[in-house]
Design a protein around this motif. Sequence first.
Motif, mmCIF file in Angstrom:
data_model
loop_
_atom_site.group_PDB
_atom_site.id
_atom_site.type_symbol
_atom_site.label_atom_id
_atom_site.label_comp_id
_atom_site.label_asym_id
_atom_site.label_seq_id
_atom_site.Cartn_x
_atom_site.Cartn_y
_atom_site.Cartn_z
ATOM 1 N N SER A 26 0.866 -1.166 0.000
ATOM 2 C CA SER A 26 0.000 0.000 0.000
ATOM 3 C C SER A 26 0.908 1.222 0.000
ATOM 4 O O SER A 26 2.135 1.103 -0.067
ATOM 5 C CB SER A 26 -0.909 0.009 1.239
ATOM 6 N N GLU A 27 0.324 2.397 0.095
ATOM 7 C CA GLU A 27 1.147 3.601 0.117
ATOM 8 C C GLU A 27 2.091 3.592 1.306
ATOM 9 O O GLU A 27 3.220 4.075 1.214
ATOM 10 C CB GLU A 27 0.258 4.843 0.165
ATOM 11 N N ARG A 28 1.655 2.993 2.405
ATOM 12 C CA ARG A 28 2.470 3.002 3.617
ATOM 13 C C ARG A 28 3.218 1.698 3.863
ATOM 14 O O ARG A 28 4.373 1.698 4.283
ATOM 15 C CB ARG A 28 1.579 3.301 4.835
ATOM 16 N N LEU A 29 2.581 0.570 3.596
ATOM 17 C CA LEU A 29 3.093 -0.721 4.052
ATOM 18 C C LEU A 29 3.533 -1.618 2.905
ATOM 19 O O LEU A 29 2.992 -1.554 1.805
ATOM 20 C CB LEU A 29 2.014 -1.446 4.858
ATOM 21 N N TYR A 30 4.525 -2.468 3.201
ATOM 22 C CA TYR A 30 4.948 -3.501 2.264
ATOM 23 C C TYR A 30 5.114 -4.796 3.052
ATOM 24 O O TYR A 30 5.790 -4.831 4.088
ATOM 25 C CB TYR A 30 6.272 -3.150 1.592
ATOM 26 N N TYR A 31 4.479 -5.866 2.557
ATOM 27 C CA TYR A 31 4.603 -7.190 3.157
ATOM 28 C C TYR A 31 5.087 -8.178 2.108
ATOM 29 O O TYR A 31 4.682 -8.102 0.939
ATOM 30 C CB TYR A 31 3.245 -7.709 3.662
#
Length: 266
Positions: A26-31
């Motif tokens: 997402s704009e904030r998170l990376y998994y």
Amino acid sequence: MEIVTASVTDQGGRSRNEDSFGDWSSERLYYCVVADGAGGHGGGDAASRIVVDSVLADLRYLTVAELPPTGERLANSLEHANQNIVEEQLHRGGQNKDMRSTAVVLAIDRECRTAAWAHCGDTRLYFFRQGEINARTRDHSMVQEMVDAQLLAAEDMRNHPRRNVLYAALGTNTQLDIAHVDGTVEVRNGDAFLICTDGLWEYADDAFVTATLLSAGTPAAWLDVLAATVRANAKANHDNFTALVAWVVDDPESTVLKLTPGCAPA
């Protein structure tokens, strides 16, 4: 802060690829998640796919109070995946009752500039800073215990006849050993993460992985070298191998990471 990624998976010399991997951003998170299944008869690939799908689905819906993602929260997501594999074992029955999977999950929070990870088994995460290994997960395996007890040299664990004996894997009703980083760690420009199954690290020791990172211009180029090394040196019936790389760069226009040993990234 941008995260530049690359991935590779290869069936190797086996009849099917039982590794699975996936990521979500997402704009904030990376998994990202890498899993190595075992069990045969379709059980291994099913188990590893359950891990990837379960973990990513779980983490996508973290509340604001759960951010940034911590190692403890990621370990919890692997616990959920373990429960899902156990349920599928009961549903399938027969030989699939023994299907298992190792796994690593990595989370990066761009806003907080933090990372966290958790793992079970002998799929590994390497964390590089300034071109050197800053952290590496510890395998849940017999040979790792032998190395820790100084009964075996670290460089000999890749060829030990009991290398595949694991003390922990997802898909068990007994007490499960899931390791995780405490809380979160700060990430900086130039940091790099490599997650890989044992089918890769068996043929690429820590020194080689580090040296190839320093000479690679992009994540894809790095993985090309690592994959070529496995294919050139592995036996005919060698294991599947999978790897996923995530590089942290502050310049959104740049996909090239330049590293010099002992120096801050350019």
